[in-house]
Design an enzyme around this catalytic site. Structure first.
Site, short mmCIF file in Angstrom:
data_model
loop_
_atom_site.label_atom_id
_atom_site.label_comp_id
_atom_site.label_asym_id
_atom_site.label_seq_id
_atom_site.Cartn_x
_atom_site.Cartn_y
_atom_site.Cartn_z
N THR A 95 0.84 -1.20 0.00
CA THR A 95 0.00 0.00 0.00
C THR A 95 0.87 1.25 0.00
O THR A 95 0.60 2.21 -0.73
CB THR A 95 -0.93 0.00 1.22
OG1 THR A 95 -1.87 -1.08 1.10
CG2 THR A 95 -1.68 1.32 1.35
N HIS A 124 4.00 -10.11 1.10
CA HIS A 124 3.19 -11.13 1.78
C HIS A 124 2.19 -11.79 0.83
O HIS A 124 1.58 -12.80 1.18
CB HIS A 124 2.47 -10.53 2.99
CG HIS A 124 1.33 -9.63 2.67
ND1 HIS A 124 0.03 -10.05 2.74
CD2 HIS A 124 1.29 -8.33 2.28
CE1 HIS A 124 -0.77 -9.04 2.41
NE2 HIS A 124 -0.03 -8.00 2.13
N CYS A 158 -21.43 -7.58 3.66
CA CYS A 158 -21.55 -7.90 5.09
C CYS A 158 -20.21 -8.25 5.71
O CYS A 158 -20.09 -8.27 6.94
CB CYS A 158 -22.52 -9.06 5.27
SG CYS A 158 -22.06 -10.54 4.35
#
Length: 460
Positions: free
Chosen positions: A70, A196, A320
């Site tokens: 990121t 990762h 959800c």
């Protein structure tokens, strides 16, 4: 327990573990210092950079290590935009990029710039010509992932890079999901990745910037990593990341064939043994280890829990299960069902027996979740059909509005309509997706006193 979520994070590769432990004793010193311990640490860092650059397909001095994938994206986007600020402050991205890219685009817009999202088809792929149409005279940068993190679709990077190069616009490629399987083709200008994802340790990202690309690092100046990644390098983790990247690449050809066969089995079997399911993503141009399918009338969170109890770790793009409680932007852009969505991404070493057991337990778990939610087994027509019906699903979250629609669609004649009143954001996506899957016509959305009214016309 079968871990089937390597697209989120891959288990630490044995080579990464060995390299990490070995370099803890050798790579603790400051690599910028000239004494013996510093030189030793510097040699480890240089070797790791050369190994990673070879895997990426760039020069070692074009690649820096960051604290995460990121961070690599944020640094790459900000540096490229600032380096080309005289051209303009416009960014082009696809609608299915990783959130790190979309967050960078939002930050640009908040600072007075602008961005354009390029739409995708139902398989999640972009059309390179659409990128060409999105490019403007003030476009400073374009971004395109190499492969999608939720559905596995491989993007036409080489073709898009040609379009961008013809317009003089650099292309940043987020290669987090694909780099472990092979180098990214095409004339990309910047590339990012995250260790990762391929079995390296977390906390290591890569940022490659080709020579000749205008790039101006943002933030306080730092002398490390060519000024593009501030802070003391985590040399043991970097060494482990580079070593594991080399190792997984050596295994990629054989493992790709094996895992692709397992995924093909999942794709065909799920569609056959689970009713009302749609396998999403491109069936051919896709990552070898990843498959995603959407089940009608299923609460994705409940199904994940049931699979966890059955000792399978999978993930979902359903609203959800999102930390933001909003539907997956990837599934939304594709126009497919956002509820009841399951992503299976197999790690290296997955066995036939594990996949067979997954396919054995899945149908019963889906049926059990549907039964708890009161989903219809089949739509039965009413003896006296009514021309139109209204279903009040206000205050109820998907998939309930879709389930209620499915229960009554047979009560109107062919040509009749059902209007669903709902205030759940996912209904705006899942009702049209249900219509696409069941061959019914989605008429559109109308205003209502509360929420919205979604009108469906029965065709079958």
């Amino acid at each position: 327990m079968s871990y089937f979520d390597t697209a989120s994070s891959a288990p630490l590769h044995p080579v990464a573990r060995q390299a990490l432990l070995a370099s803890l004793d050798e790579g603790w010193a400051d690599p910028a210092r000239l004494y013996r311990e510093g030189r030793r640490a510097g040699l480890l860092l240089d070797a790791a950079r050369e190994a990673a650059a070879e895997a990426v397909g760039c020069r070692p001095d074009e690649l820096v290590f960051t604290s995460s994938g990121t961070r690599a994206v944020h640094t790459g986007v900000a540096g490229a935009l600032h380096g080309r600020r005289r051209v303009g402050r416009h960014l082009v991205v696809s609608a299915v990029e990783h959130s790190s890219v979309l967050h960078s685009a939002a930050a640009l817009e908040a600072a007075g710039g602008s961005f354009t999202e390029v739409a995708v088809d139902r398989a999640g792929a972009v059309d390179p010509s659409a990128y060409g149409r999105a490019l403007r005279a003030d476009t400073a940068l374009a971004c395109l992932q190499s492969a999608n993190h939720e559905v596995g679709t491989v993007q036409p990077v080489a073709e898009t890079a040609e379009v961008c190069a013809a317009a003089g616009v650099p292309l940043l490629v987020d290669a987090a999901q694909s780099l472990g399987w092979g180098p990214v083709p095409g004339g990309w200008s910047l590339l990012t990745a995250s260790a990762h994802k391929w079995g390296g340790p977390a906390g290591v990202g890569l940022l490659a910037v080709r020579k000749g690309v205008r790039f101006a690092p943002q933030g306080a100046a730092d002398e490390r990593e060519s000024g593009r990644a501030a802070g003391f390098e985590n040399i043991p983790a970097i060494v482990a990341a580079a070593a594991s990247l080399r190792a997984v690449r050596a295994e990629a050809a054989a493992e790709s064939v094996r895992l692709r066969a397992l995924v093909d089995r999942i794709r065909t079997t799920v569609a056959r043994v689970v009713p009302d399911v749609e396998v999403v993503g491109d069936p051919v141009r896709r990552l070898p280890h990843l498959v995603t399918f959407s089940c009608l009338y299923v609460d994705g969170e409940t199904l994940l829990h049931e699979l966890d109890r059955a000792e399978f770790s999978v993930s979902s793009g359903s609203s959800c299960t999102s930390s933001t409680l909003t539907p997956s932007h990837v599934l939304k852009a594709m126009g497919v069902l956002t509820e009841g969505n399951i992503r299976v991404s197999l790690p290296a070493g997955t066995t036939d027996a594990e996949v067979d057991r997954f396919l054995e337990v899945l149908p019963g778990l889906v049926a059990g979740v549907r039964e708890k939610l009161g989903a219809p087994v089949a739509a039965a027509p009413s003896p006296a059909p009514r021309a139109s019906l209204v279903v009040d699903a206000l205050g109820r979250r998907c998939p309930i509005p879709v389930i209620e629609l499915a229960k009554v669609i047979g009560e109107v004649p062919v040509g009749g309509t059902v209007t669903v009143l709902a205030d759940d954001e996912a209904a705006r996506l899942d009702i049209p997706a249900w219509c696409e899957m069941r061959g019914q016509e989605y008429v559109g959305e109308e205003p209502a006193d509360r929420g919205s009214a979604f009108v469906v016309r029965r065709l079958l």
